[in-house]
Design a protein around this motif. Structure first.
Motif, PDB file in Angstrom:
ATOM      1  N   ALA A  24      -6.586  -7.386  53.839  1.00 50.69           N
ATOM      2  CA  ALA A  24      -7.419  -6.297  53.320  1.00 50.69           C
ATOM      3  C   ALA A  24      -7.171  -6.139  51.820  1.00 50.69           C
ATOM      4  O   ALA A  24      -6.116  -6.530  51.309  1.00 50.69           O
ATOM      5  CB  ALA A  24      -7.103  -4.990  54.047  1.00 50.69           C
ATOM      6  N   PRO A  25      -8.125  -5.566  51.097  1.00 52.85           N
ATOM      7  CA  PRO A  25      -7.937  -5.361  49.660  1.00 52.85           C
ATOM      8  C   PRO A  25      -6.758  -4.436  49.357  1.00 52.85           C
ATOM      9  O   PRO A  25      -6.422  -3.546  50.146  1.00 52.85           O
ATOM     10  CB  PRO A  25      -9.259  -4.708  49.224  1.00 52.85           C
ATOM     11  N   ILE A  26      -6.158  -4.638  48.208  1.00 51.45           N
ATOM     12  CA  ILE A  26      -5.123  -3.724  47.724  1.00 51.45           C
ATOM     13  C   ILE A  26      -5.747  -2.366  47.435  1.00 51.45           C
ATOM     14  O   ILE A  26      -5.182  -1.321  47.744  1.00 51.45           O
ATOM     15  CB  ILE A  26      -4.473  -4.286  46.445  1.00 51.45           C
ATOM     16  N   ALA A  27      -6.916  -2.389  46.845  1.00 53.02           N
ATOM     17  CA  ALA A  27      -7.648  -1.160  46.528  1.00 53.02           C
ATOM     18  C   ALA A  27      -9.124  -1.494  46.486  1.00 53.02           C
ATOM     19  O   ALA A  27      -9.520  -2.590  46.068  1.00 53.02           O
ATOM     20  CB  ALA A  27      -7.195  -0.583  45.188  1.00 53.02           C
ATOM     21  N   ALA A  28      -9.961  -0.555  46.914  1.00 49.42           N
ATOM     22  CA  ALA A  28     -11.403  -0.776  46.929  1.00 49.42           C
ATOM     23  C   ALA A  28     -12.122   0.561  46.854  1.00 49.42           C
ATOM     24  O   ALA A  28     -11.621   1.578  47.348  1.00 49.42           O
ATOM     25  CB  ALA A  28     -11.831  -1.528  48.189  1.00 49.42           C
ATOM     26  N   GLU A  29     -13.301   0.552  46.240  1.00 47.99           N
ATOM     27  CA  GLU A  29     -14.121   1.754  46.182  1.00 47.99           C
ATOM     28  C   GLU A  29     -15.580   1.341  46.031  1.00 47.99           C
ATOM     29  O   GLU A  29     -15.901   0.374  45.322  1.00 47.99           O
ATOM     30  CB  GLU A  29     -13.717   2.654  45.011  1.00 47.99           C
ATOM     31  N   SER A  30     -16.465   2.065  46.712  1.00 44.79           N
ATOM     32  CA  SER A  30     -17.888   1.796  46.624  1.00 44.79           C
ATOM     33  C   SER A  30     -18.649   3.118  46.648  1.00 44.79           C
ATOM     34  O   SER A  30     -18.357   3.983  47.481  1.00 44.79           O
ATOM     35  CB  SER A  30     -18.341   0.913  47.784  1.00 44.79           C
ATOM     36  N   VAL A  31     -19.592   3.254  45.721  1.00 41.18           N
ATOM     37  CA  VAL A  31     -20.399   4.471  45.627  1.00 41.18           C
ATOM     38  C   VAL A  31     -21.867   4.074  45.586  1.00 41.18           C
ATOM     39  O   VAL A  31     -22.285   3.324  44.697  1.00 41.18           O
ATOM     40  CB  VAL A  31     -20.051   5.289  44.366  1.00 41.18           C
ATOM     41  N   GLU A  32     -22.658   4.547  46.550  1.00 43.85           N
ATOM     42  CA  GLU A  32     -24.086   4.256  46.542  1.00 43.85           C
ATOM     43  C   GLU A  32     -24.774   5.054  45.443  1.00 43.85           C
ATOM     44  O   GLU A  32     -24.533   6.243  45.286  1.00 43.85           O
ATOM     45  CB  GLU A  32     -24.710   4.587  47.899  1.00 43.85           C
ATOM     46  N   MET A  33     -25.642   4.390  44.667  1.00 45.13           N
ATOM     47  CA  MET A  33     -26.396   5.069  43.619  1.00 45.13           C
ATOM     48  C   MET A  33     -27.554   4.184  43.193  1.00 45.13           C
ATOM     49  O   MET A  33     -27.449   2.961  43.199  1.00 45.13           O
ATOM     50  CB  MET A  33     -25.517   5.416  42.423  1.00 45.13           C
ATOM     51  N   GLU A  34     -28.670   4.815  42.824  1.00 43.41           N
ATOM     52  CA  GLU A  34     -29.839   4.087  42.342  1.00 43.41           C
ATOM     53  C   GLU A  34     -29.754   3.827  40.849  1.00 43.41           C
ATOM     54  O   GLU A  34     -30.178   2.775  40.367  1.00 43.41           O
ATOM     55  CB  GLU A  34     -31.117   4.880  42.653  1.00 43.41           C
ATOM     56  N   ARG A  35     -29.202   4.794  40.098  1.00 42.51           N
ATOM     57  CA  ARG A  35     -29.097   4.679  38.648  1.00 42.51           C
ATOM     58  C   ARG A  35     -27.708   5.165  38.206  1.00 42.51           C
ATOM     59  O   ARG A  35     -26.983   5.757  38.970  1.00 42.51           O
ATOM     60  CB  ARG A  35     -30.170   5.522  37.952  1.00 42.51           C
ATOM     61  N   GLY A  36     -27.397   4.891  36.942  1.00 47.66           N
ATOM     62  CA  GLY A  36     -26.123   5.349  36.404  1.00 47.66           C
ATOM     63  C   GLY A  36     -24.986   4.369  36.578  1.00 47.66           C
ATOM     64  O   GLY A  36     -23.822   4.740  36.419  1.00 47.66           O
ATOM     65  N   HIS A  37     -25.302   3.105  36.860  1.00 47.57           N
ATOM     66  CA  HIS A  37     -24.257   2.106  37.069  1.00 47.57           C
ATOM     67  C   HIS A  37     -23.346   1.943  35.852  1.00 47.57           C
ATOM     68  O   HIS A  37     -22.130   1.808  35.991  1.00 47.57           O
ATOM     69  CB  HIS A  37     -24.889   0.752  37.412  1.00 47.57           C
ATOM     70  N   ALA A  38     -23.951   1.941  34.658  1.00 46.25           N
ATOM     71  CA  ALA A  38     -23.152   1.726  33.446  1.00 46.25           C
ATOM     72  C   ALA A  38     -22.120   2.825  33.253  1.00 46.25           C
ATOM     73  O   ALA A  38     -20.983   2.571  32.831  1.00 46.25           O
ATOM     74  CB  ALA A  38     -24.067   1.643  32.228  1.00 46.25           C
ATOM     75  N   GLU A  39     -22.509   4.063  33.558  1.00 50.49           N
ATOM     76  CA  GLU A  39     -21.589   5.184  33.379  1.00 50.49           C
ATOM     77  C   GLU A  39     -20.523   5.215  34.470  1.00 50.49           C
ATOM     78  O   GLU A  39     -19.393   5.649  34.236  1.00 50.49           O
ATOM     79  CB  GLU A  39     -22.362   6.509  33.391  1.00 50.49           C
ATOM     80  N   ALA A  40     -20.863   4.753  35.665  1.00 48.78           N
ATOM     81  CA  ALA A  40     -19.944   4.861  36.798  1.00 48.78           C
ATOM     82  C   ALA A  40     -18.961   3.706  36.913  1.00 48.78           C
ATOM     83  O   ALA A  40     -17.864   3.876  37.448  1.00 48.78           O
ATOM     84  CB  ALA A  40     -20.746   4.968  38.104  1.00 48.78           C
ATOM     85  N   LEU A  41     -19.336   2.525  36.407  1.00 39.99           N
ATOM     86  CA  LEU A  41     -18.539   1.327  36.693  1.00 39.99           C
ATOM     87  C   LEU A  41     -17.127   1.377  36.127  1.00 39.99           C
ATOM     88  O   LEU A  41     -16.155   1.135  36.855  1.00 39.99           O
ATOM     89  CB  LEU A  41     -19.267   0.089  36.170  1.00 39.99           C
ATOM     90  N   LEU A  42     -16.986   1.643  34.848  1.00 40.36           N
ATOM     91  CA  LEU A  42     -15.651   1.565  34.240  1.00 40.36           C
ATOM     92  C   LEU A  42     -14.676   2.593  34.798  1.00 40.36           C
ATOM     93  O   LEU A  42     -13.521   2.265  35.073  1.00 40.36           O
ATOM     94  CB  LEU A  42     -15.751   1.648  32.726  1.00 40.36           C
ATOM     95  N   PRO A  43     -15.082   3.872  34.987  1.00 41.75           N
ATOM     96  CA  PRO A  43     -14.164   4.806  35.628  1.00 41.75           C
ATOM     97  C   PRO A  43     -13.754   4.350  37.034  1.00 41.75           C
ATOM     98  O   PRO A  43     -12.595   4.519  37.429  1.00 41.75           O
ATOM     99  CB  PRO A  43     -14.977   6.113  35.691  1.00 41.75           C
ATOM    100  N   LEU A  44     -14.700   3.736  37.781  1.00 42.62           N
ATOM    101  CA  LEU A  44     -14.364   3.251  39.122  1.00 42.62           C
ATOM    102  C   LEU A  44     -13.341   2.118  39.045  1.00 42.62           C
ATOM    103  O   LEU A  44     -12.376   2.084  39.812  1.00 42.62           O
ATOM    104  CB  LEU A  44     -15.643   2.794  39.826  1.00 42.62           C
ATOM    105  N   ILE A  45     -13.541   1.189  38.118  1.00 43.11           N
ATOM    106  CA  ILE A  45     -12.586   0.085  37.969  1.00 43.11           C
ATOM    107  C   ILE A  45     -11.210   0.612  37.559  1.00 43.11           C
ATOM    108  O   ILE A  45     -10.171   0.129  38.049  1.00 43.11           O
ATOM    109  CB  ILE A  45     -13.101  -0.949  36.954  1.00 43.11           C
TER     110      ILE A  45
END
Length: 247
Positions: A24-45
């Motif tokens: 299994a992954p050490i850590a993982a996160e997934s958030v469904e969204m239609e828009r806002g990928h650029a704003e959400a990606l780096l904080p999630l990483i």
């Protein structure tokens, strides 16, 4: 080998870190969204990497979904992945969203055709099909439902992805045996990571897989397009800065 997988090609922002010999992954996160990928990606990483011993410096490879999917989403993921790989001196590979959607169905033997389909709107789908053992039968392409069913043959068919209902409707109208396994909007990020571990940089390059021309309005640029472009550049810069600081 330790890999960071990133997916922003479809209506979700996802990332995980996986070791090649781990279940299994050490850590993982997934958030469904239609828009806002650029704003959400780096904080999630950043949230993901904060849970990984050794941080960015422990990464050997980065895997990024290359499409088919959203033009903007694909570019955002690739920009961040390439920036992180460059800062960490890690390999980078591209993973097809269709292959990742089909992966869990290919693992279990099926006497028929496995097809992954993404709704491309206007009665069309992005589709790829696989035979027993994952043998490619239909490479990724954009087709209408009628053309797709003609290419898939007489079945039986096992379908997955947001385009599965459209294909299933056409299959039933033509008397082709069909079953929908899943209508997932985006692939399991852990499977993106596993495909990334199995891939080779020279045969799975991290470059966009575009199956249709982008919608362009000329000469005036759309305000949201300008915002997306700015977000893309910011995402890449922030990813490189974060990885460099921790590598």
């Amino acid at each position: 080998m330790r890999i960071l997988a990133i997916d922003t090609a479809l209506p979700a922002v996802s990332a995980c870190v996986l070791d090649h010999d781990a279940a299994a992954p050490i850590a993982a996160e997934s958030v469904e969204m239609e828009r806002g990928h650029a704003e959400a990606l780096l904080p999630l990483i950043r949230r993901i990497m904060s849970k990984v011993e050794g941080g960015f410096a422990s990464l050997d490879r980065v895997a990024v979904t290359v499409g088919p999917g959203s033009f903007t989403g694909i570019r955002i993921g690739l920009a961040a992945g390439q920036a992180i790989a460059l800062a960490c001196k890690a390999e980078i590979v591209g993973v097809s969203t269709l292959a990742a959607l089909a992966a869990p169905l290919i693992i279990d033997p099926f006497d028929g055709v496995v097809a992954a389909a993404i709704d491309a709107r206007h009665d069309k789908v992005y589709i790829a099909a696989f035979g027993p053992g994952g043998r490619p039968l239909l490479t990724a392409r954009r087709m209408n439902a009628h053309e797709a069913l003609r290419a898939l043959g007489t079945g039986p068919l096992l379908l997955t992805g947001s385009g599965a209902p459209l294909l299933a409707k056409e299959a039933r109208a033509r008397g082709v045996p069909v079953r929908i396994a899943s209508e997932r909007l985006a692939p399991d990020i852990a499977l993106v990571a596993r495909l990334g571990l199995a891939a080779q940089p020279d045969t799975a390059p991290a470059r966009p897989l575009y199956l249709k021309e982008p919608d362009v309005t000329m000469p005036a640029a759309r305000p949201d397009a300008q915002k997306d472009a700015a977000g893309l550049g910011d995402a890449a810069a922030r990813a490189r800065a974060a990885a460099t600081a921790q590598a």
